[in-house]
Write a protein that holds these residues in place. Structure first.
Motif, PDB file in Angstrom:
ATOM      1  N   ASN A 129       0.524  -1.272   0.358  1.00  0.00           N
ATOM      2  CA  ASN A 129       0.202  -0.297   0.385  1.00  0.00           C
ATOM      3  C   ASN A 129       0.934   1.200   0.596  1.00  0.00           C
ATOM      4  O   ASN A 129       2.040   1.428   0.897  1.00  0.00           O
ATOM      5  N   GLY A 147      -0.151   4.420   0.210  1.00  0.00           N
ATOM      6  CA  GLY A 147      -1.093   5.704   0.685  1.00  0.00           C
ATOM      7  C   GLY A 147      -1.229   6.358  -0.648  1.00  0.00           C
ATOM      8  O   GLY A 147      -1.789   6.105  -1.275  1.00  0.00           O
ATOM      9  N   THR A 148      -1.389   7.473  -0.574  1.00  0.00           N
ATOM     10  CA  THR A 148      -2.183   9.185  -1.975  1.00  0.00           C
ATOM     11  C   THR A 148      -0.651   8.443  -2.657  1.00  0.00           C
ATOM     12  O   THR A 148      -1.450   9.214  -4.172  1.00  0.00           O
ATOM     13  N   GLN A 207      -0.554   5.573  -4.641  1.00  0.00           N
ATOM     14  CA  GLN A 207      -0.420   4.246  -4.930  1.00  0.00           C
ATOM     15  C   GLN A 207      -0.356   3.976  -6.092  1.00  0.00           C
ATOM     16  O   GLN A 207      -0.195   2.857  -6.204  1.00  0.00           O
ATOM     17  N   ASN A 247       8.511   3.957  -1.183  1.00  0.00           N
ATOM     18  CA  ASN A 247       8.552   3.919  -0.131  1.00  0.00           C
ATOM     19  C   ASN A 247       7.097   3.307   0.084  1.00  0.00           C
ATOM     20  O   ASN A 247       6.343   4.505   0.444  1.00  0.00           O
ATOM     21  N   LYS A 294       3.652   2.327   2.175  1.00  0.00           N
ATOM     22  CA  LYS A 294       2.887   3.367   3.589  1.00  0.00           C
ATOM     23  C   LYS A 294       3.369   2.030   4.348  1.00  0.00           C
ATOM     24  O   LYS A 294       3.495   1.641   5.626  1.00  0.00           O
ATOM     25  N   GLU A 295       2.637   0.532   3.685  1.00  0.00           N
ATOM     26  CA  GLU A 295       2.565  -0.154   4.411  1.00  0.00           C
ATOM     27  C   GLU A 295       2.241  -1.834   3.766  1.00  0.00           C
ATOM     28  O   GLU A 295       2.234  -2.020   2.407  1.00  0.00           O
ATOM     29  N   LEU A 322       4.476  -1.893   9.140  1.00  0.00           N
ATOM     30  CA  LEU A 322       3.993  -0.785   9.569  1.00  0.00           C
ATOM     31  C   LEU A 322       4.719   0.261   9.896  1.00  0.00           C
ATOM     32  O   LEU A 322       5.316   0.024  10.944  1.00  0.00           O
TER      33      LEU A 322
END
Length: 295
Positions: free
Chosen positions: A89, A91-92, A94, A122, A124-125, A145
């Motif tokens: 994932n 994040g923004t 994706q 990088n 996010k998780e 995470l």
């Protein structure tokens, strides 16, 4: 009252033994899994998103997971690699980074470096699953995470997303999938079924690819062809099956002749010498759903 009971019993008896046996082919490209992260129940859906190079054991996946308590979907992208799942994932970012990751994975060698390539973007998780054959019904992994690492599990024995299912509907409202106990290639066709003193039999004809890896041995061949007999108990519990090849790249079976009987109730195959066996003959009895092999 007695006559009514007899009539009802007859209808029940006829209904039980007149149920049709049917085979339905369904190709799945999406799977929903139940699992846990740090002991907390989750649901995950993964969708097949295309082959990375030339193997159907290595492909891209997209999807999501959520914690069952909250049901807020968290997007995932990654790869399925011979049973290993690497899911990220971003994040923004994706959508953008998912595309970047896929563009970099263009070969089996790059597939092995999936996590290295993903870390450069990088995430996010991320969640990593690796098949542990010592555990039944569970695929273990780890959830990452930041600097925290938690145990993760999928409650399944098979995390393959793309599946060639052949569902066989049987009497007594039973249903089995040949994907689960024959092989994952599908390609079965129902020919006939019969009953005997030792139970029930189902005769299948099959044609399927030899190898899901088109770059490997026999990957470009026309495939495996032949017959299978599935054996069941009298109450339709599966026991085992036998396979009779008429053509096979994997077994080097090519020189096979076919003779049909005049009434078309039997078919005889003469199979030439192969790398694994001397020449032999087998006869398919369609009406009785049986096969007899001889020298």
């Amino acid at each position: 009252m007695k006559k009514t009971f007899i009539v009802l019993f007859l209808f029940f008896f006829i209904g039980c033994f007149s149920q049709k046996i049917e085979l339905k082919s369904v190709t799945d490209s999406s799977q929903i899994f139940k699992g846990q992260i740090a002991g907390i129940p989750i649901t995950m859906q993964l969708n097949y998103a295309g082959i990375a190079d030339c193997s159907l054991y290595q492909y891209f996946v997209d999807g999501w997971y959520y914690y069952d308590k909250y049901q807020k979907k968290i997007p995932l992208t990654g790869v399925y690699d011979y049973g290993k799942l690497s899911l990220y994932n971003f994040g923004t970012q994706q959508k953008l980074n998912s595309q970047k990751l896929k563009e970099q994975i263009t070969s089996p060698q790059k597939m092995e470096k999936t996590d290295e390539l993903a870390q450069a973007l990088n995430p996010k998780e991320y969640i990593l699953f690796d098949r542990d054959y010592t555990k039944k019904s569970i695929i273990s992994g780890s959830f990452h995470l930041g600097k925290k690492v938690q145990p993760a599990e999928l409650l399944t024995e098979n995390n393959m997303i793309y599946r060639y299912n052949n569902y066989l509907s049987l009497p007594n409202n039973k249903k089995i999938n040949t994907f689960d106990f024959i092989n994952q290639a599908g390609g079965n066709e129902l020919i006939s079924y019969a009953s005997g003193e030792n139970g029930n039999r189902v005769l299948l004809y099959f044609e399927h690819t030899s190898n899901f890896n088109a770059c490997g041995r026999c990957g470009a061949s026309e495939g495996e062809k032949g017959y299978r007999i599935l054996y069941f108990t009298k109450d339709w519990n599966f026991k085992n099956y036998e396979e009779f090849l008429t053509e096979s790249c994997l077994e080097s079976i090519y020189d096979t002749s076919k003779i049909k009987s005049k009434d078309r109730k039997t078919i005889q195959y003469k199979v030439g010498k192969s790398t694994s066996s001397p020449p032999y003959t087998f006869t398919v009895d369609i009406k009785n759903s049986s096969i007899v092999r001889s020298k």
